[in-house]
Design an enzyme around this catalytic site. Structure first.
Site, short mmCIF file in Angstrom:
data_model
loop_
_atom_site.label_atom_id
_atom_site.label_comp_id
_atom_site.label_asym_id
_atom_site.label_seq_id
_atom_site.Cartn_x
_atom_site.Cartn_y
_atom_site.Cartn_z
N ASP A 43 10.66 -11.50 -19.20
CA ASP A 43 11.91 -10.98 -18.56
C ASP A 43 12.95 -11.14 -18.32
O ASP A 43 13.54 -10.33 -18.45
CB ASP A 43 11.40 -11.87 -17.53
N GLU A 102 14.55 -11.84 -22.23
CA GLU A 102 14.79 -11.08 -22.43
C GLU A 102 15.29 -8.85 -21.77
O GLU A 102 16.31 -8.91 -22.32
CB GLU A 102 14.04 -10.47 -23.39
N PHE A 103 14.66 -8.75 -21.37
CA PHE A 103 14.27 -7.31 -20.36
C PHE A 103 15.58 -7.36 -19.57
O PHE A 103 16.29 -6.83 -19.78
CB PHE A 103 12.78 -7.33 -19.92
N ASP A 104 16.08 -8.28 -18.97
CA ASP A 104 16.88 -8.21 -17.78
C ASP A 104 17.91 -8.43 -18.50
O ASP A 104 19.07 -7.48 -18.67
CB ASP A 104 17.45 -9.46 -17.38
N SER A 139 -4.06 17.18 4.95
CA SER A 139 -4.97 15.84 5.19
C SER A 139 -5.96 15.93 4.88
O SER A 139 -6.48 16.73 3.99
CB SER A 139 -4.86 15.53 7.57
N GLU A 153 -12.72 6.45 -3.99
CA GLU A 153 -11.45 5.67 -3.91
C GLU A 153 -11.05 4.63 -2.75
O GLU A 153 -11.10 5.33 -2.12
CB GLU A 153 -9.77 6.92 -4.76
N GLU A 192 0.51 7.81 -3.45
CA GLU A 192 1.37 6.54 -1.64
C GLU A 192 1.92 5.06 -2.87
O GLU A 192 2.02 4.83 -3.42
CB GLU A 192 -0.56 5.52 -1.44
N TYR A 213 -3.01 9.25 -7.25
CA TYR A 213 -4.60 9.60 -7.03
C TYR A 213 -4.78 11.22 -7.04
O TYR A 213 -5.60 11.75 -6.90
CB TYR A 213 -4.87 9.08 -5.87
N LYS A 247 -14.23 12.29 -3.35
CA LYS A 247 -13.59 14.00 -3.93
C LYS A 247 -14.82 14.08 -4.54
O LYS A 247 -15.48 13.09 -5.44
CB LYS A 247 -12.05 13.45 -4.63
N LYS A 304 -13.47 5.96 7.39
CA LYS A 304 -12.78 5.26 7.86
C LYS A 304 -13.46 3.69 7.94
O LYS A 304 -14.67 4.44 8.43
CB LYS A 304 -11.61 5.70 8.89
N CYS A 353 14.76 -13.56 31.45
CA CYS A 353 14.75 -14.20 30.28
C CYS A 353 14.26 -15.48 30.43
O CYS A 353 14.76 -16.27 30.27
CB CYS A 353 16.06 -14.26 29.51
N CYS A 377 16.92 -18.60 28.97
CA CYS A 377 18.52 -18.61 29.10
C CYS A 377 18.17 -18.43 30.98
O CYS A 377 19.05 -17.83 31.72
CB CYS A 377 19.47 -17.56 28.47
N CYS A 411 17.00 -9.25 26.59
CA CYS A 411 18.32 -10.03 26.78
C CYS A 411 19.31 -9.80 26.81
O CYS A 411 19.92 -10.20 25.24
CB CYS A 411 17.56 -11.65 26.67
P1 AMP Z 1 -4.95 11.35 7.03
O1 AMP Z 1 -3.29 10.93 7.17
O2 AMP Z 1 -5.61 9.91 7.42
O3 AMP Z 1 -4.64 12.86 7.32
O4 AMP Z 1 -5.35 11.13 5.36
C1 AMP Z 1 -4.60 11.20 4.53
C2 AMP Z 1 -3.39 10.90 3.73
O5 AMP Z 1 -4.53 10.10 3.62
C3 AMP Z 1 -2.39 11.17 2.97
O6 AMP Z 1 -2.11 11.92 3.10
C4 AMP Z 1 -2.82 10.25 2.21
O7 AMP Z 1 -1.66 9.78 2.12
C5 AMP Z 1 -3.88 9.02 2.22
N1 AMP Z 1 -4.44 8.74 0.83
C6 AMP Z 1 -4.80 7.12 0.59
N2 AMP Z 1 -5.59 6.76 -0.61
C7 AMP Z 1 -5.47 8.18 -0.68
C8 AMP Z 1 -6.24 8.48 -2.43
N3 AMP Z 1 -7.42 7.70 -2.15
N4 AMP Z 1 -6.97 10.59 -1.94
C9 AMP Z 1 -6.00 10.95 -1.62
N5 AMP Z 1 -5.26 10.71 0.00
C10 AMP Z 1 -5.02 9.14 0.29
ZN ZN Z 2 18.01 -14.74 26.98
#
Ligand code: AMP
Ligand code: ZN
Length: 667
Positions: free
Chosen positions: A33, A35-37, A82, A112, A171, A223, A286, A310, A404, A407, A422
């Site tokens: 790290d 050397e990288f810096d 979505s 995923e 993400e 992703y 998917k 979910k 508050c 005080c 406050c």
């Molecule tokens: P929602 O907001 O509940 O409609 O879920 C959709 C969102 O899930 C997308 O806009 C992504 O931001 C998020 N997301 C997280 N992980 C993944 C994934 N592996 N593939 C696709 N979407 C993802």
């Molecule tokens: Zn206060």
């Protein structure tokens, strides 16, 4: 000569890109790290010296420093949909049946993690990162390229064989570790903590100063590949290729041959998700074949070829013991529920956040209620409901406090936010302490060795009550404090003494005028060279300054309208703290711009606005904030608007492009 320099800069950039790739993608660093810096620093210095070799994808941009005032809106070429949600295996099997009915052929799935952060779409052209845009409403989002470039897992330059032009979606999120680090730092700076990693991640992406974004420690995972050219037949293969190009692809993603395998994946992560180190709120499934995805198509809101599963938040029932109220260092009040300890998601829970008065009312919370607590994205769990069957009719409803607890001052409520605070800024104990902690923090007066615990002690002993009191402290007063050795006392005294050299802009940030952050303080000092000038400034004069709006201006005048604040700043002055801008001699490079005024407008690409303004000052010129007869030069970047028009109408202003400006100062 100059060719050599250019080659050297290019070579360094290539080398650093390669090291980033080894480190983040291959997970096999080839240098230390340190050397990288060193290499990065060397490149940074060369770029500063030779701005003509600017590259919008240089790895130095990782360090940040670009300031963005407004994030332009950009249309998504491909809509960002979505996801449909399912909450149990029945939902999932229904979906599988619908998919099978349309396709009538075997289907493979990719499972995923569903990362809980902010989604992003990044355009790559010829292997270079071109533009990064937030999801927004799915049709258009905000362009936040310079902030995204600071995230280490996002490649700026791709490897191998990649399509000319495509989007990578993913993400941006915060690990729990970095989220806690941010909150620890906020506590050190006298600020209230953030609530949860997801909101902090998306908020961070919209910060104006990309160096600040960098410090937040965001992570990224990609992703989804989207583009006109599609170099594979399945989603899974695209992910593997993207990994080779240099993208960070989740190691947890799995190719599943059946819905049973998908369900095993879901069950596995339901149990193990707390060990990931970051938040997920479910699993995304998917359809793997791209031809099948096309056949399935989209509904009005989401793809038919993908589904989110979910996880239910984990829930437990327990008894409410009492509600207490915490006053933060900024004066915000947070109600907290004290509970009979209960086991939830692997930890014992004794307290839950109630957020604000409206939430308590909505729950209809009564004393000694049996409540349901849930662990969502937040670090502290929350109360989500009451078991009414177990309520005792005599128990009284919880009433929000009026004064508050620290005080006694009557609380005020911010009308549209449901938050109580406050107003006794200068004398409410946690606020007083918060203000002093902020004053000594690293970005302000940077008084080392003076930690928040010591400040709390000093305050309890009535030795300090406002920042000016630090300068009257003696070693003899410090020594009797708990765990205070001779040496640390001396270090504190030395640190206080040294802080008298801290430049005015940091002092101005340190004295804690509401809404005057680091960047605003810098802008103010560019326009008002001393605290006296600032104090005399009217509202009208203040809002003239670039980036200073009505809210900030009002807060500044309110600060100076309070005699206690004047007294404090006068005392700081008497102790020798810097309350005016130093005309430091070694900073000036030349006087070729003497008596000349400058203004920069539009999107600059050869240098940042801050750097440009600094260059003007170093050459003896002055920056002003509006087009008027007093303006000599207007330097225009891309998409310059009203300022350029006004300057052209005036006819007295010399208009330069960025290169002409550089030529001018290099004369
Ligand atoms: P929602 O907001 O509940 O409609 O879920 C959709 C969102 O899930 C997308 O806009 C992504 O931001 C998020 N997301 C997280 N992980 C993944 C994934 N592996 N593939 C696709 N979407 C993802
Ligand atoms: Zn206060």
């Amino acid at each position: 000569m100059s060719e050599n320099i250019q080659q050297k800069i290019e070579a360094l950039r290539q080398e650093i890109h390669q090291h980033n790739y080894s480190y983040y993608t291959l997970d096999e660093p080839t240098i230390s790290d340190f050397e990288f810096d060193l290499k990065l620093k060397e490149l940074q210095e060369l770029e500063l010296q030779f701005p003509e070799y600017y590259d919008s994808n240089s790895p130095t941009l990782r360090v940040g420093g670009q300031i963005t005032k407004n994030f332009p809106t950009v249309q998504h070429q491909f809509r960002m949909y979505s996801l449909d949600n399912s909450y149990d295996f029945n939902d999932l099997e229904d979906w599988e049946r619908r998919v099978q009915k349309t396709l009538n052929q075997p289907v493979e799935w990719v499972a995923e993690l569903k990362f809980d952060g902010a989604s992003i779409s990044i355009l790559y052209e010829n292997g270079k990162l071109k533009e990064a845009v937030t999801r927004g409403d799915g049709f258009q989002g905000d362009e936040i390229t310079s902030n995204v470039k600071t995230i280490p897992e996002i490649p700026l330059q791709l490897h191998g064989q990649y399509p000319d032009r495509f989007f990578m979606r993913g993400e941006i999120y915060l690990t729990q570790k970095n989220f806690q680090k941010i909150n620890a730092r906020r506590a050190e700076e006298g600020l209230d903590p953030f609530m949860n990693p997801r909101n902090t991640a998306s908020g961070s992406l919209k910060m104006q100063d990309s160096a600040e974004v960098r410090r937040r420690g965001l992570s990224a995972v990609l992703y989804q590949y989207v583009g006109e050219q599609v170099p594979a037949a399945t989603h899974w293969e695209l992910l593997q290729q993207a990994r080779i190009w240099g993208f960070k692809i989740s190691d947890q993603a799995r190719l599943c041959r059946s819905m049973e395998e998908v369900q095993q994946f879901i069950n596995y992560w339901e149990e193990h998700r707390h060990q990931l180190g970051f938040e997920i709120d479910g699993i995304v499934i998917k359809v793997n074949e791209l031809a099948q995805q096309r056949a399935l198509g989209y509904t009005a809101k989401s793809p038919r070829w993908a589904m989110a599963y979910k996880y239910k938040a984990e829930k437990a029932e327990t008894v409410l013991l009492s509600v207490s109220y915490q006053v933060g260092r900024t004066g915000a009040v947070t109600p907290v529920a004290n509970l009979t300890p209960v086991l939830l998601a692997g930890t014992v829970v004794k307290r839950a956040s109630l957020h604000n008065e409206d939430i308590i009312k909505k729950l209809g919370l009564h004393e000694h209620d049996h409540v349901y607590v849930e662990k969502g994205g937040e670090i502290i769990p929350k109360i989500v409901g009451v078991n009414l069957a177990k309520r005792n009719a005599e128990n009284k409803e919880i009433e929000y406090i009026k004064n508050c607890p620290e005080c006694g001052t009557p609380l005020q409520r911010i009308a549209d936010q449901a938050i109580h605070f406050c107003p006794n800024e200068l004398h409410c104990p946690p606020q007083v302490v918060g203000r002093m902690i902020h004053f000594v923090s690293r970005k302000a007066l940077n008084i080392e060795n003076l930690g928040s615990e010591t400040i709390e002690q000093l305050y309890r002993e009535k030795l300090v009550e406002n920042p000016a009191d630090f300068y009257a402290l003696t070693k003899e007063q410090l020594l009797p404090l708990e765990r205070m050795a001779e040496k640390s006392a001396q270090n504190i005294i030395n640190g206080i003494e040294k802080s008298k050299e801290i430049p005015f802009e940091k002092v101005l940030y340190g004295i804690g005028i509401k809404h005057v952050g680091e960047t605003v303080a810098k802008k103010l000092v560019k326009n008002f060279s001393s605290i006296d000038e600032l104090r005399k400034a009217t509202l009208e004069e203040l809002v003239q300054v670039e980036d200073i709006g009505g809210k900030i201006a009002e807060s500044i005048t309110a600060f100076f309208a309070n005699p206690e604040n004047i007294l404090m700043t006068e005392r700081l002055r008497s102790y020798g703290v810097q309350l005016e801008k130093q005309a430091s001699q070694n900073e000036t490079v030349s006087q070729i711009l003497q008596n000349k005024t400058f203004l920069f407008t539009g999107k600059l690409s050869l240098f940042t606005r801050d750097d440009a303004e600094e260059m003007v000052e170093k050459h003896g010129g002055k920056n002003i904030s509006a087009v008027s007869k007093n303006l000599n030069y207007l330097v225009v970047g891309e998409k310059a608007g009203s300022k350029l028009k006004k300057a052209q109408e005036l006819g007295t202003v010399t208009i330069l492009d960025e290169q002409q400006f550089l030529d001018l100062i290099q004369k």
